[in-house]
Design a protein around this motif. Structure first.
Motif, mmCIF file in Angstrom:
data_model
loop_
_atom_site.group_PDB
_atom_site.id
_atom_site.type_symbol
_atom_site.label_atom_id
_atom_site.label_comp_id
_atom_site.label_asym_id
_atom_site.label_seq_id
_atom_site.Cartn_x
_atom_site.Cartn_y
_atom_site.Cartn_z
ATOM 1 N N GLU A 139 0.829 -1.204 0.000
ATOM 2 C CA GLU A 139 0.000 0.000 0.000
ATOM 3 C C GLU A 139 0.865 1.256 0.000
ATOM 4 O OE1 GLU A 139 -3.208 1.754 -0.638
ATOM 5 O OE2 GLU A 139 -3.687 -0.167 0.286
ATOM 6 N N GLY A 140 0.769 2.028 -1.091
ATOM 7 C CA GLY A 140 1.511 3.281 -1.191
ATOM 8 C C GLY A 140 2.966 3.147 -1.588
ATOM 9 N N ARG A 141 3.446 1.926 -1.812
ATOM 10 C CA ARG A 141 4.872 1.780 -2.149
ATOM 11 C C ARG A 141 5.144 0.707 -3.209
ATOM 12 N NH1 ARG A 141 7.514 -1.557 2.660
ATOM 13 N NH2 ARG A 141 5.693 -2.497 3.606
ATOM 14 N N THR A 142 4.220 0.569 -4.119
ATOM 15 C CA THR A 142 4.420 -0.377 -5.221
ATOM 16 C C THR A 142 5.623 0.016 -6.071
ATOM 17 O OG1 THR A 142 2.022 -0.718 -5.291
ATOM 18 C CG2 THR A 142 3.296 -1.526 -7.158
ATOM 19 N N LEU A 143 5.695 1.284 -6.409
ATOM 20 C CA LEU A 143 6.806 1.770 -7.238
ATOM 21 C C LEU A 143 8.136 1.616 -6.521
ATOM 22 C CD1 LEU A 143 7.849 3.140 -9.787
ATOM 23 C CD2 LEU A 143 7.292 5.355 -8.758
ATOM 24 N N ASP A 144 8.175 1.935 -5.233
ATOM 25 C CA ASP A 144 9.414 1.815 -4.471
ATOM 26 C C ASP A 144 9.883 0.359 -4.420
ATOM 27 O OD1 ASP A 144 11.036 3.797 -2.735
ATOM 28 O OD2 ASP A 144 10.956 1.996 -1.479
ATOM 29 N N THR A 145 8.935 -0.557 -4.278
ATOM 30 C CA THR A 145 9.282 -1.984 -4.247
ATOM 31 C C THR A 145 9.776 -2.447 -5.611
ATOM 32 O OG1 THR A 145 7.592 -2.325 -2.548
ATOM 33 C CG2 THR A 145 8.416 -4.287 -3.676
ATOM 34 N N LEU A 146 9.163 -1.934 -6.671
ATOM 35 C CA LEU A 146 9.627 -2.260 -8.024
ATOM 36 C C LEU A 146 11.081 -1.835 -8.208
ATOM 37 C CD1 LEU A 146 9.153 -3.081 -11.039
ATOM 38 C CD2 LEU A 146 8.464 -0.694 -11.419
ATOM 39 N N VAL A 147 11.413 -0.625 -7.794
ATOM 40 C CA VAL A 147 12.790 -0.122 -7.935
ATOM 41 C C VAL A 147 13.758 -0.983 -7.115
ATOM 42 C CG1 VAL A 147 14.316 1.836 -7.472
ATOM 43 C CG2 VAL A 147 12.060 2.229 -8.473
ATOM 44 N N THR A 148 13.344 -1.382 -5.918
ATOM 45 C CA THR A 148 14.177 -2.252 -5.077
ATOM 46 C C THR A 148 14.421 -3.596 -5.765
ATOM 47 O OG1 THR A 148 13.288 -1.223 -3.071
ATOM 48 C CG2 THR A 148 14.351 -3.368 -2.820
ATOM 49 N N PHE A 149 13.353 -4.171 -6.281
ATOM 50 C CA PHE A 149 13.454 -5.461 -6.981
ATOM 51 C C PHE A 149 14.388 -5.362 -8.181
ATOM 52 C CE2 PHE A 149 11.450 -8.369 -10.236
ATOM 53 C CZ PHE A 149 11.889 -9.553 -9.673
ATOM 54 N N LYS A 150 14.231 -4.310 -8.979
ATOM 55 C CA LYS A 150 15.090 -4.118 -10.141
ATOM 56 C C LYS A 150 16.544 -3.916 -9.726
ATOM 57 C CE LYS A 150 13.616 -1.502 -13.538
ATOM 58 N NZ LYS A 150 13.034 -0.349 -14.252
ATOM 59 N N GLU A 178 13.611 -13.937 -1.299
ATOM 60 C CA GLU A 178 13.698 -13.897 0.163
ATOM 61 C C GLU A 178 14.088 -12.506 0.652
ATOM 62 O OE1 GLU A 178 17.204 -15.541 2.513
ATOM 63 O OE2 GLU A 178 15.718 -17.132 2.782
ATOM 64 N N ARG A 179 15.079 -11.894 0.011
ATOM 65 C CA ARG A 179 15.540 -10.569 0.434
ATOM 66 C C ARG A 179 14.499 -9.498 0.143
ATOM 67 N NH1 ARG A 179 22.000 -10.985 -1.180
ATOM 68 N NH2 ARG A 179 22.447 -12.565 0.409
ATOM 69 N N LEU A 180 13.839 -9.616 -0.994
ATOM 70 C CA LEU A 180 12.791 -8.653 -1.308
ATOM 71 C C LEU A 180 11.659 -8.753 -0.289
ATOM 72 C CD1 LEU A 180 11.743 -6.521 -3.326
ATOM 73 C CD2 LEU A 180 10.582 -8.374 -4.533
ATOM 74 N N SER A 181 11.296 -9.971 0.099
ATOM 75 C CA SER A 181 10.224 -10.166 1.080
ATOM 76 C C SER A 181 10.597 -9.556 2.426
ATOM 77 C CB SER A 181 9.924 -11.660 1.239
ATOM 78 O OG SER A 181 9.445 -12.205 0.021
ATOM 79 N N LEU A 182 11.854 -9.690 2.820
ATOM 80 C CA LEU A 182 12.316 -9.091 4.076
ATOM 81 C C LEU A 182 12.222 -7.569 4.014
ATOM 82 C CD1 LEU A 182 15.437 -11.309 4.880
ATOM 83 C CD2 LEU A 182 13.332 -11.161 6.229
ATOM 84 N N ILE A 183 12.610 -7.004 2.881
ATOM 85 C CA ILE A 183 12.555 -5.557 2.715
ATOM 86 C C ILE A 183 11.105 -5.066 2.773
ATOM 87 C CG2 ILE A 183 12.944 -3.657 1.074
ATOM 88 C CD1 ILE A 183 15.438 -5.252 0.115
ATOM 89 N N VAL A 184 10.218 -5.773 2.069
ATOM 90 C CA VAL A 184 8.802 -5.388 2.071
ATOM 91 C C VAL A 184 8.229 -5.458 3.484
ATOM 92 C CG1 VAL A 184 6.489 -6.081 1.299
ATOM 93 C CG2 VAL A 184 8.376 -6.035 -0.332
#
Length: 274
Positions: A139-150, A178-184
């Motif tokens: 919620e509110g951070r889809t774009l931020d998560t996309l940038v992290t994933f990339k 796993e790392r992306l899930s921890l960040i989220v």
């Protein structure tokens, strides 16, 4: 395989082996067993061919992502498969990409526009997948998560590019997810914020873009075939002021397993149809 696809695939191999500058059009036509006239029916020049090679690569990866997207796997399994597929594709295309980087060729405006176009398409599809995996956590951070994933993907890509050895991409995918899930789960202060989890259709994929692809694909099937009839119905429906979703979904079910139509399926699933 069409003659154009044959030229693209053989040229990519020759460029990777001999470099772009030292590979002539004559080398390419000889490798493909065609005349120079046949080459120029499909490509204006060597630079145009390079552009088409990258276009082919991008369509290939988005088509493979479409197979994942439409599978019966869970969202998290799809994300894992997405990462594996990306790095398998990188491995396949690495000889050409490495050669291109070594020669320090500067992308021209057309190639830059191509990169920009496909980047927007892939970003849109990736955001949809991330929302499916993490739901309200984004919620509110889809774009931020996309940038992290990339960022995670790009970092490992650069390592693989410069440190050549055998890699276990299933293990790498597990690490990245796993790392992306921890960040989220742990991050509370996104740098980039957006409004909602519900994503609008991709603005880059218009009815005109989809219709053009259908017109190209109609040439590859005999008029009496089921696929040809299905594509024709899709084309007619897209010409309506408001295409009916039921008709489009019905036609998609018919072509779902057709390997050569995965790019078209991607466009239909992600496009703005009205």
């Amino acid at each position: 395989m069409s003659k154009k696809s044959l030229i693209i695939e053989q040229a990519a191999l020759l460029f990777a082996e001999q470099a772009i500058e030292t590979t002539s059009i004559e080398h390419i036509t000889k490798q493909c067993g065609i005349s120079k006239g046949a080459f120029y029916l499909h490509f204006k020049s060597k630079d145009d061919l390079i552009l088409q090679i990258f276009d082919h690569f991008f369509k290939d990866i988005t088509a493979r992502f479409t197979v994942i997207e439409t599978s019966a796997s869970s969202p998290k399994q799809k994300l894992h498969a997405y990462v594996v597929t990306f790095f398998v594709m990188l491995e396949e295309k690495l000889p050409f990409i490495s050669m291109y980087i070594r020669q320090q060729r500067t992308p021209n405006e057309a190639l830059f526009d191509l990169f920009t176009y496909y980047n927007k398409l892939i970003d849109h599809a990736t955001k949809q997948l991330l929302v499916a995996v993490y739901g309200q956590q984004l919620e509110g951070r889809t774009l931020d998560t996309l940038v992290t994933f990339k960022g995670l993907m790009r970092g490992y890509s650069e390592h693989i590019l410069w440190h050549r050895t055998a890699y276990d991409y299933n293990k790498l995918a597990t690490t990245i997810v796993e790392r992306l899930s921890l960040i989220v789960a742990q991050s509370a202060t996104p740098f980039l914020q957006d409004d909602a989890l519900t994503l609008a259709p991709c603005e880059e994929i218009t009815v005109e873009v989809i219709s053009e692809e259908i017109t190209l694909q109609l040439k590859n099937y005999p008029p009496q075939s089921l696929i040809y009839e299905t594509l024709s119905i899709l084309q007619q429906e897209l010409q309506q002021a408001k295409p009916r979703k039921a008709i489009i979904h019905g036609m998609l079910a018919t072509i779902q397993t057709e390997h050569d139509l995965q790019w078209l399926i991607f466009l239909l699933n992600n496009g703005k149809l009205h």
